[in-house]
Motif scaffolding. Structure first.
Motif, short mmCIF file in Angstrom:
data_model
loop_
_atom_site.label_atom_id
_atom_site.label_comp_id
_atom_site.label_asym_id
_atom_site.label_seq_id
_atom_site.Cartn_x
_atom_site.Cartn_y
_atom_site.Cartn_z
N PHE A 127 -1.61 7.69 8.56
CA PHE A 127 -2.11 6.70 7.62
C PHE A 127 -1.46 6.93 6.26
CE2 PHE A 127 -5.83 6.53 10.57
CZ PHE A 127 -5.73 5.18 10.87
N GLY A 128 -1.21 5.83 5.55
CA GLY A 128 -0.52 5.92 4.27
C GLY A 128 -1.43 6.12 3.08
N ASP A 129 -2.74 5.93 3.26
CA ASP A 129 -3.68 6.09 2.15
C ASP A 129 -5.05 6.44 2.70
OD1 ASP A 129 -4.20 3.70 3.40
OD2 ASP A 129 -4.43 2.53 1.57
N PRO A 130 -5.96 6.96 1.85
CA PRO A 130 -7.29 7.34 2.33
C PRO A 130 -8.09 6.17 2.88
CG PRO A 130 -6.83 8.35 0.19
CD PRO A 130 -5.74 7.37 0.44
N GLN A 131 -7.82 4.97 2.41
CA GLN A 131 -8.55 3.78 2.88
C GLN A 131 -8.05 3.31 4.25
OE1 GLN A 131 -7.09 3.89 -0.30
NE2 GLN A 131 -9.03 4.63 -1.17
N GLU A 132 -6.95 3.91 4.73
CA GLU A 132 -6.35 3.57 6.02
C GLU A 132 -5.94 2.10 6.09
OE1 GLU A 132 -9.06 4.84 9.05
OE2 GLU A 132 -8.97 6.95 8.45
N SER A 133 -5.46 1.59 4.96
CA SER A 133 -4.98 0.21 4.91
C SER A 133 -3.50 0.12 5.26
CB SER A 133 -5.21 -0.38 3.52
OG SER A 133 -4.45 0.32 2.54
N GLU A 134 -2.83 1.27 5.38
CA GLU A 134 -1.42 1.30 5.75
C GLU A 134 -1.20 2.31 6.87
OE1 GLU A 134 0.81 0.16 1.53
OE2 GLU A 134 0.74 2.25 2.21
N VAL A 135 -0.31 1.98 7.78
CA VAL A 135 0.08 2.88 8.86
C VAL A 135 1.57 3.16 8.72
CG1 VAL A 135 0.24 3.22 11.35
CG2 VAL A 135 -1.71 2.00 10.39
N LEU A 136 1.93 4.44 8.61
CA LEU A 136 3.34 4.82 8.53
C LEU A 136 3.85 5.12 9.93
CD1 LEU A 136 2.61 4.99 5.53
CD2 LEU A 136 4.00 7.06 5.37
N VAL A 137 4.97 4.51 10.28
CA VAL A 137 5.53 4.61 11.62
C VAL A 137 6.89 5.29 11.52
CG1 VAL A 137 6.21 3.33 13.69
CG2 VAL A 137 4.34 2.48 12.25
N GLY A 138 7.00 6.51 12.04
CA GLY A 138 8.26 7.25 12.00
C GLY A 138 9.04 7.08 13.29
N SER A 139 10.27 6.57 13.17
CA SER A 139 11.09 6.27 14.35
C SER A 139 12.13 7.35 14.60
CB SER A 139 11.78 4.91 14.18
OG SER A 139 10.84 3.88 13.94
N ARG A 140 12.69 7.28 15.77
CA ARG A 140 13.70 8.26 16.18
C ARG A 140 14.93 8.23 15.30
NH1 ARG A 140 16.10 8.47 22.36
NH2 ARG A 140 17.43 10.30 22.12
N ASP A 141 15.28 7.08 14.74
CA ASP A 141 16.48 6.95 13.92
C ASP A 141 16.26 7.37 12.47
OD1 ASP A 141 14.85 4.91 13.08
OD2 ASP A 141 16.19 3.27 13.67
N GLY A 142 15.08 7.91 12.14
CA GLY A 142 14.83 8.40 10.79
C GLY A 142 14.29 7.36 9.83
N ILE A 143 13.97 6.18 10.31
CA ILE A 143 13.40 5.13 9.48
C ILE A 143 11.87 5.21 9.54
CG2 ILE A 143 13.24 2.65 9.05
CD1 ILE A 143 15.99 3.78 8.51
N VAL A 144 11.24 5.21 8.37
CA VAL A 144 9.78 5.19 8.29
C VAL A 144 9.36 3.80 7.82
CG1 VAL A 144 7.73 6.15 7.20
CG2 VAL A 144 9.63 7.65 7.81
#
Length: 379
Positions: free
Chosen positions: A48-65
């Motif tokens: 999660f990108g923040d305490p409110q869980e309003s954002e989800v960070l997705v880390g990919s194999r190619d190094g892109i978040v």
């Protein structure tokens, strides 16, 4: 404008798709454009990108978040976090920065708007990097022949704790090291690890001892994932054979097993306050078990092999309790495939042209499948 994505579980797949599951409505949604996928977009880590869980960070194999905005129900930001070699093995958030760690051992803190990013070499063969939920500047790392290390990102010159391998075995041979996952026990300084040699170990940096203060064994297959229960008294572990168990962290004994998985378990997460645990893996199912009566509460087929999951910390799931699903409501993989196929009508016609008989038959393999016509003797 798209409706906000209100999901209880987020899942990252081997094909690069971010999926969201609403357990009350019993709906699963894809949030990635399938037509643009490639092998480098395999989802390795989520947070999660923040305490409110309003954002989800997705880390990919190619190094892109990629940053998925739950309110807008779409991806809004892309961060290129390339560095080192290998897949992402950990992802975290600290203030306005993103923490990443790759298999080669390069841990970086990517600060927004800064050209100077913190870099730490934690050692090669990293299998897992995990951030502490309470002390956000603290992270743990470990991997193949790379024993547990705890780092404080505010003073990252040296690890604040470096585990020491256990003593040689009864043949006086060195015991190999291969950490696969780790977790911080709430309200303590202790850390739990699981290994490819089916060991569960507890370390206590508050003591002078750098070796494990407790060790337990689970099964005979490599352990691949773990998560600590909300009370901090036990840990849920899963292995490459699909077995899951709950181990008491005070006595080091198996409390009970959680049944249902059929493939390697890739990710486990206990809810922060509710007595439930979510898991996913190579059998393409996301499952939720009760930690009270061991029942399988939810089982959702998601069509792709699953690498990681993220469970919301909210405990008010639209004021509805989790109830066990009837077994007949759970469709297996084959049923799902057949239900999504269109029926092709059969048309047979024959006519003679130039003394030769021609047959025109459309493809009837779907319509005449034994799955659709169980009572028919032949196809």
């Amino acid at each position: 404008m798209a409706a906000p994505a209100r999901n209880h579980v987020w899942v990252g797949t081997e094909t690069g798709i971010l999926k969201g599951i609403n357990l009350v409505k019993k709906q699963a949604s894809n949030y990635t454009e399938v037509s643009s996928l490639n092998k480098g977009q395999e989802v390795n880590v989520l947070c999660f990108g923040d305490p409110q869980e309003s954002e989800v960070l997705v880390g990919s194999r190619d190094g892109i978040v990629r940053v998925f905005n739950c309110e807008k129900s779409k991806f809004t930001e892309f961060h290129e976090c390339r560095g080192g070699e290998g897949s992402l093995r950990g992802l975290g958030v600290l203030d306005n920065g993103i923490i990443t760690c790759v298999e080669s051992g390069l841990l970086k803190l990517w600060k927004e708007g800064s050209s100077e990013n913190l870099e730490i070499q934690v050692g090669p063969g990293v299998a897992k990097m995990r951030q502490c939920d309470v002390q956000r500047t603290k992270v743990g790392t470990g991997g193949k022949e790379n024993d547990l290390k705890i780092w404080d990102l505010q003073r990252a010159e040296e690890p604040i704790f470096k585990a020491k391998n256990v003593r040689n075995d009864w043949l006086d041979l060195r015991v190999p090291v291969w950490i696969r996952d780790l977790g911080f026990i709430p309200e303590t300084d202790k850390i739990v690890t699981c290994t490819s040699y089916h060991q569960v170990r507890v370390y206590d940096p508050a003591t002078p001892q750098r070796r494990p203060v407790l060790e337990a064994l689970f099964g005979e297959d490599p352990l691949t994932a773990l998560s600590i229960t909300p009370d901090g008294r036990s840990v849920v572990v899963g292995n490459s054979h699909g077995n899951m168990g709950v181990i008491d962290l005070r006595k080091g004994r198996l409390l009970y097993a959680l049944k249902g998985s059929a493939g390697s378990v890739r990710s486990i997460q206990c809810h922060k306050s509710m007595p439930i645990v979510a898991s996913c893996g190579l059998d393409r199912f996301m499952r939720i078990h009760s930690l009270i009566d061991k029942k399988l509460l939810h089982k959702v087929y998601l069509k792709s092999r699953l690498n990681c999951l993220l469970l919301t910390s909210s405990d008010k799931w639209e004021e509805e309790e989790l109830m066990p699903l009837p077994m007949q409501d759970v469709k297996d993989e084959e049923d799902e495939v057949w239900d999504n196929m269109e029926t092709v009508m059969e048309k047979n016609s024959s006519k003679k042209q130039g003394g030769k008989r021609e047959s025109i038959v459309e493809d009837t393999s779907i319509a005449n499948s034994p799955k659709r016509n169980k009572k028919r003797k032949g196809v």
